[in-house]
Scaffold this motif. Structure first.
Motif, PDB file in Angstrom:
ATOM      1  N   ALA A   1       0.829  -1.212   0.000  1.00 21.50           N
ATOM      2  CA  ALA A   1       0.000   0.000   0.000  1.00 21.50           C
ATOM      3  C   ALA A   1       0.863   1.261   0.000  1.00 21.50           C
ATOM      4  CB  ALA A   1      -0.936  -0.009   1.204  1.00 21.50           C
ATOM      5  N   GLN A   2       2.038   1.201   0.596  1.00 19.26           N
ATOM      6  CA  GLN A   2       2.928   2.369   0.637  1.00 19.26           C
ATOM      7  C   GLN A   2       3.441   2.763  -0.747  1.00 19.26           C
ATOM      8  OE1 GLN A   2       3.446   4.300   3.362  1.00 19.26           O
ATOM      9  NE2 GLN A   2       1.892   2.952   4.212  1.00 19.26           N
ATOM     10  N   ARG A   3       3.300   1.879  -1.707  1.00 23.59           N
ATOM     11  CA  ARG A   3       3.757   2.148  -3.078  1.00 23.59           C
ATOM     12  C   ARG A   3       2.763   2.995  -3.867  1.00 23.59           C
ATOM     13  NH1 ARG A   3       4.373  -2.434  -6.349  1.00 23.59           N
ATOM     14  NH2 ARG A   3       5.910  -1.241  -7.492  1.00 23.59           N
ATOM     15  N   TYR A   4       1.580   3.234  -3.287  1.00 23.59           N
ATOM     16  CA  TYR A   4       0.512   3.949  -3.981  1.00 23.59           C
ATOM     17  C   TYR A   4       0.098   5.194  -3.219  1.00 23.59           C
ATOM     18  CZ  TYR A   4       0.349  -0.206  -6.792  1.00 23.59           C
ATOM     19  OH  TYR A   4       0.702  -1.233  -7.632  1.00 23.59           O
TER      20      TYR A   4
ATOM     21  N   THR B   1      -8.492   7.814  -7.382  1.00 25.43           N
ATOM     22  CA  THR B   1      -8.087   6.411  -7.349  1.00 25.43           C
ATOM     23  C   THR B   1      -6.692   6.359  -6.737  1.00 25.43           C
ATOM     24  OG1 THR B   1      -7.904   4.395  -8.669  1.00 25.43           O
ATOM     25  CG2 THR B   1      -7.091   6.414  -9.684  1.00 25.43           C
ATOM     26  N   TYR B   2      -6.099   5.199  -6.675  1.00 25.70           N
ATOM     27  CA  TYR B   2      -4.746   5.060  -6.153  1.00 25.70           C
ATOM     28  C   TYR B   2      -3.805   4.832  -7.327  1.00 25.70           C
ATOM     29  CZ  TYR B   2      -6.681   4.981  -1.526  1.00 25.70           C
ATOM     30  OH  TYR B   2      -7.320   5.353  -0.363  1.00 25.70           O
ATOM     31  N   ALA B   3      -2.752   5.661  -7.392  1.00 23.56           N
ATOM     32  CA  ALA B   3      -1.795   5.589  -8.488  1.00 23.56           C
ATOM     33  C   ALA B   3      -0.428   5.180  -7.952  1.00 23.56           C
ATOM     34  CB  ALA B   3      -1.708   6.934  -9.195  1.00 23.56           C
ATOM     35  N   LEU B   4       0.326   4.489  -8.790  1.00 24.14           N
ATOM     36  CA  LEU B   4       1.665   4.030  -8.436  1.00 24.14           C
ATOM     37  C   LEU B   4       2.619   5.226  -8.342  1.00 24.14           C
ATOM     38  CD1 LEU B   4       3.569   1.570  -8.023  1.00 24.14           C
ATOM     39  CD2 LEU B   4       3.902   1.551 -10.492  1.00 24.14           C
ATOM     40  N   LYS B   5       3.406   5.239  -7.264  1.00 19.44           N
ATOM     41  CA  LYS B   5       4.408   6.293  -7.094  1.00 19.44           C
ATOM     42  C   LYS B   5       5.590   6.000  -8.014  1.00 19.44           C
ATOM     43  CE  LYS B   5       3.392   6.964  -2.180  1.00 19.44           C
ATOM     44  NZ  LYS B   5       3.952   6.820  -0.808  1.00 19.44           N
ATOM     45  N   GLU B   6       6.054   7.008  -8.692  1.00 21.23           N
ATOM     46  CA  GLU B   6       7.161   6.837  -9.635  1.00 21.23           C
ATOM     47  C   GLU B   6       8.434   6.369  -8.927  1.00 21.23           C
ATOM     48  OE1 GLU B   6       9.100   9.137 -13.440  1.00 21.23           O
ATOM     49  OE2 GLU B   6       8.099  10.337 -11.913  1.00 21.23           O
TER      50      GLU B   6
ATOM     51  N   HIS C   1      -0.103   2.649 -13.410  1.00 21.16           N
ATOM     52  CA  HIS C   1      -1.437   2.042 -13.376  1.00 21.16           C
ATOM     53  C   HIS C   1      -2.206   2.586 -12.190  1.00 21.16           C
ATOM     54  CE1 HIS C   1       1.233  -0.670 -11.072  1.00 21.16           C
ATOM     55  NE2 HIS C   1       0.199  -0.771 -10.242  1.00 21.16           N
ATOM     56  N   TRP C   2      -3.513   2.360 -12.227  1.00 22.89           N
ATOM     57  CA  TRP C   2      -4.381   2.783 -11.146  1.00 22.89           C
ATOM     58  C   TRP C   2      -4.959   1.548 -10.461  1.00 22.89           C
ATOM     59  CZ3 TRP C   2      -6.909   6.011 -15.419  1.00 22.89           C
ATOM     60  CH2 TRP C   2      -6.240   7.237 -15.567  1.00 22.89           C
ATOM     61  N   LEU C   3      -5.176   1.664  -9.159  1.00 26.36           N
ATOM     62  CA  LEU C   3      -5.829   0.590  -8.416  1.00 26.36           C
ATOM     63  C   LEU C   3      -7.272   0.966  -8.136  1.00 26.36           C
ATOM     64  CD1 LEU C   3      -3.178  -0.456  -5.726  1.00 26.36           C
ATOM     65  CD2 LEU C   3      -3.545  -1.392  -8.010  1.00 26.36           C
ATOM     66  N   CYS C   4      -8.110  -0.049  -8.092  1.00 23.91           N
ATOM     67  CA  CYS C   4      -9.517   0.136  -7.749  1.00 23.91           C
ATOM     68  C   CYS C   4      -9.594   0.629  -6.299  1.00 23.91           C
ATOM     69  CB  CYS C   4     -10.254  -1.201  -7.898  1.00 23.91           C
ATOM     70  SG  CYS C   4     -11.924  -1.192  -7.229  1.00 23.91           S
ATOM     71  N   PRO C   5     -10.248   1.773  -6.060  1.00 25.24           N
ATOM     72  CA  PRO C   5     -10.327   2.281  -4.677  1.00 25.24           C
ATOM     73  C   PRO C   5     -11.157   1.383  -3.753  1.00 25.24           C
ATOM     74  CG  PRO C   5     -11.516   3.722  -6.192  1.00 25.24           C
ATOM     75  CD  PRO C   5     -10.843   2.681  -7.020  1.00 25.24           C
TER      76      PRO C   5
ATOM     77  N   PHE D   1     -12.725  11.538 -18.716  1.00 28.22           N
ATOM     78  CA  PHE D   1     -12.843  12.432 -19.864  1.00 28.22           C
ATOM     79  C   PHE D   1     -11.473  12.999 -20.229  1.00 28.22           C
ATOM     80  CE2 PHE D   1     -16.654  12.584 -17.247  1.00 28.22           C
ATOM     81  CZ  PHE D   1     -17.596  12.116 -18.154  1.00 28.22           C
ATOM     82  N   ASN D   2     -11.149  12.966 -21.500  1.00 24.30           N
ATOM     83  CA  ASN D   2      -9.914  13.566 -22.028  1.00 24.30           C
ATOM     84  C   ASN D   2      -8.645  13.037 -21.349  1.00 24.30           C
ATOM     85  OD1 ASN D   2     -11.373  15.284 -23.790  1.00 24.30           O
ATOM     86  ND2 ASN D   2     -11.803  16.622 -22.055  1.00 24.30           N
ATOM     87  N   LYS D   3      -8.659  11.807 -20.913  1.00 24.33           N
ATOM     88  CA  LYS D   3      -7.486  11.237 -20.249  1.00 24.33           C
ATOM     89  C   LYS D   3      -7.175   9.927 -20.958  1.00 24.33           C
ATOM     90  CE  LYS D   3      -4.697  11.511 -16.684  1.00 24.33           C
ATOM     91  NZ  LYS D   3      -3.811  12.599 -16.468  1.00 24.33           N
ATOM     92  N   HIS D   4      -5.916   9.758 -21.358  1.00 23.76           N
ATOM     93  CA  HIS D   4      -5.589   8.588 -22.167  1.00 23.76           C
ATOM     94  C   HIS D   4      -4.997   7.420 -21.394  1.00 23.76           C
ATOM     95  CE1 HIS D   4      -6.577  10.699 -25.808  1.00 23.76           C
ATOM     96  NE2 HIS D   4      -5.957  11.745 -25.319  1.00 23.76           N
ATOM     97  N   ALA D   5      -4.207   7.716 -20.372  1.00 25.30           N
ATOM     98  CA  ALA D   5      -3.562   6.603 -19.680  1.00 25.30           C
ATOM     99  C   ALA D   5      -3.179   6.992 -18.253  1.00 25.30           C
ATOM    100  CB  ALA D   5      -2.302   6.190 -20.443  1.00 25.30           C
ATOM    101  N   PRO D   6      -3.022   6.010 -17.396  1.00 24.52           N
ATOM    102  CA  PRO D   6      -2.546   6.301 -16.031  1.00 24.52           C
ATOM    103  C   PRO D   6      -1.140   6.904 -16.074  1.00 24.52           C
ATOM    104  CG  PRO D   6      -3.433   4.085 -16.165  1.00 24.52           C
ATOM    105  CD  PRO D   6      -3.341   4.600 -17.574  1.00 24.52           C
ATOM    106  N   GLU D   7      -0.848   7.719 -15.084  1.00 20.06           N
ATOM    107  CA  GLU D   7       0.487   8.317 -14.961  1.00 20.06           C
ATOM    108  C   GLU D   7       1.002   8.031 -13.558  1.00 20.06           C
ATOM    109  OE1 GLU D   7      -0.419  12.412 -15.585  1.00 20.06           O
ATOM    110  OE2 GLU D   7      -0.564  12.196 -17.759  1.00 20.06           O
ATOM    111  N   TYR D   8       2.329   8.067 -13.437  1.00 25.05           N
ATOM    112  CA  TYR D   8       2.930   7.940 -12.104  1.00 25.05           C
ATOM    113  C   TYR D   8       2.568   9.181 -11.284  1.00 25.05           C
ATOM    114  CZ  TYR D   8       6.100   4.320 -13.937  1.00 25.05           C
ATOM    115  OH  TYR D   8       6.651   3.198 -14.487  1.00 25.05           O
TER     116      TYR D   8
END
Length: 159
Positions: free
Chosen positions: A83-86, A97-102, A111-115, A150-157
């Motif tokens: 969990a500390q990685r997000y 949502t929860y996103a991966l820390k770079e 990537h994003w995790l399901c909240p 909307f207007n978002k193509h992909a998950p980001e760090y």
């Protein structure tokens, strides 16, 4: 300190031997008062042996529960490390949502995790399943959670 099972097994053996001695005493020709006392002793030994077996069963159940709790603690510790990685991340106004820390990605793509799953201590990646129109992107979790962006193509760090 001896193993509880070894102690109980030794006690069971001693009770069995005592029972055999009582049986031998009963076979001797002795006075009726003495026979009554021997019967009392035999009854007490039987009660004690039953109590001992009950304790053995309880001990076994406690050992099993202890093992289960240790496994559960290990799962919690593993989850806490994961969990500390997000980080909770706002994708758009009102959409989080929860996103991966770079800094801890280690080669994993963003990537994003399901909240919903995250709150249940489960790692479940939201997968893109298609576009609802030319501007929107649709993501879905195996648990059924859905996300339209909307207007978002992909998950980001995140940092």
């Amino acid at each position: 300190m001896s193993d509880p099972i070894t102690i109980v097994t030794s006690a069971a053996s001693a009770f069995s031997q005592a029972h055999q001695i009582v049986k031998a005493l009963l076979e001797l020709k002795i006075e009726s008062d003495s026979i009554a006392k021997v019967y009392q002793l035999q009854s007490l030994l039987a009660e004690t042996q039953t109590a001992q077996l009950t304790l053995l069963e309880q001990n076994s159940a406690l050992v099993q529960r202890k093992d289960e709790l240790e496994k559960e603690i290990a799962r919690f510790e593993t989850w806490e490390a994961e969990a500390q990685r997000y980080k909770l991340h706002q994708i758009e106004s009102g959409i989080v949502t929860y996103a991966l820390k770079e800094s801890v990605a280690g080669g994993e793509p963003p990537h994003w995790l399901c909240p919903d799953c995250y709150r249940k201590r489960q790692k479940s990646i939201l997968n893109r399943i298609g576009k609802t129109n030319t501007m929107d992107h649709h993501y879905k979790c195996l648990c059924g959670y859905e996300l339209v962006i909307f207007n978002k193509h992909a998950p980001e760090y995140v940092s």
